[in-house]
Design a protein around this motif. Structure first.
Motif, PDB file in Angstrom:
ATOM      1  N   ASP A   5       1.038  -1.348  -0.033  1.00  0.00           N
ATOM      2  CA  ASP A   5      -0.080  -0.112   0.076  1.00  0.00           C
ATOM      3  C   ASP A   5       0.844   1.197  -0.082  1.00  0.00           C
ATOM      4  OD1 ASP A   5      -2.396  -1.433  -0.083  1.00  0.00           O
ATOM      5  OD2 ASP A   5      -2.575  -1.580   2.050  1.00  0.00           O
ATOM      6  N   ALA A   6       2.057   1.427   0.664  1.00  0.00           N
ATOM      7  CA  ALA A   6       2.722   2.603   0.812  1.00  0.00           C
ATOM      8  C   ALA A   6       3.452   2.759  -0.570  1.00  0.00           C
ATOM      9  CB  ALA A   6       3.775   2.140   1.811  1.00  0.00           C
ATOM     10  N   ILE A   7       4.076   1.604  -1.088  1.00  0.00           N
ATOM     11  CA  ILE A   7       4.671   1.812  -2.684  1.00  0.00           C
ATOM     12  C   ILE A   7       3.512   2.277  -3.596  1.00  0.00           C
ATOM     13  CG2 ILE A   7       5.565   0.346  -4.451  1.00  0.00           C
ATOM     14  CD1 ILE A   7       6.958  -1.313  -2.346  1.00  0.00           C
ATOM     15  N   ARG A   8       2.145   1.665  -3.452  1.00  0.00           N
ATOM     16  CA  ARG A   8       1.301   1.936  -4.530  1.00  0.00           C
ATOM     17  C   ARG A   8       0.949   3.703  -4.329  1.00  0.00           C
ATOM     18  NH1 ARG A   8      -3.042  -1.625  -3.436  1.00  0.00           N
ATOM     19  NH2 ARG A   8      -1.617  -3.065  -4.420  1.00  0.00           N
ATOM     20  N   SER A   9       0.959   3.888  -3.071  1.00  0.00           N
ATOM     21  CA  SER A   9       0.537   5.095  -2.312  1.00  0.00           C
ATOM     22  C   SER A   9       1.439   6.289  -3.101  1.00  0.00           C
ATOM     23  CB  SER A   9       0.379   5.634  -1.064  1.00  0.00           C
ATOM     24  OG  SER A   9       0.165   6.931  -1.040  1.00  0.00           O
ATOM     25  N   VAL A  10       2.884   6.082  -3.094  1.00  0.00           N
ATOM     26  CA  VAL A  10       4.019   6.681  -3.415  1.00  0.00           C
ATOM     27  C   VAL A  10       4.106   6.823  -4.853  1.00  0.00           C
ATOM     28  CG1 VAL A  10       6.466   6.826  -3.671  1.00  0.00           C
ATOM     29  CG2 VAL A  10       5.333   6.490  -1.641  1.00  0.00           C
TER      30      VAL A  10
END
Length: 86
Positions: A5-10
């Motif tokens: 989720d963090a990678i997708r958000s960034v």
């Protein structure tokens, strides 16, 4: 490690920022090119455009951030217009 989720958000926010930059640079380049040609070809347009543009050149770019946020909002169009102005 980083979550998916963090990678997708960034990645999503980076794509949005790159999109705003490309659109803003495109609009700014077109507007600047058109005004530059108009000012260089016509003394009438030079008299009309030169003074306001000379005034805008003296304003610090970072000082204009709050004004652009008030004038155009913090949405996509406001950000694109600010990049085009820069």
């Amino acid at each position: 490690g980083l979550s998916v989720d963090a990678i997708r958000s960034v990645a999503g926010n980076s794509a949005d920022t790159i999109g705003r930059l490309l659109v803003g640079y495109g609009l700014g380049g077109l507007a600047g090119g058109a005004l530059g040609l108009a000012v260089s070809w016509s003394s009438w347009s030079r008299r009309l455009v030169d003074l306001p543009l000379q005034f805008l050149r003296t304003l610090l770019l970072l000082a204009m951030v709050p004004l652009f946020q008030v004038w155009f909002g913090t949405y996509f169009i406001g950000m694109v217009i600010f990049v085009a102005y820069g």
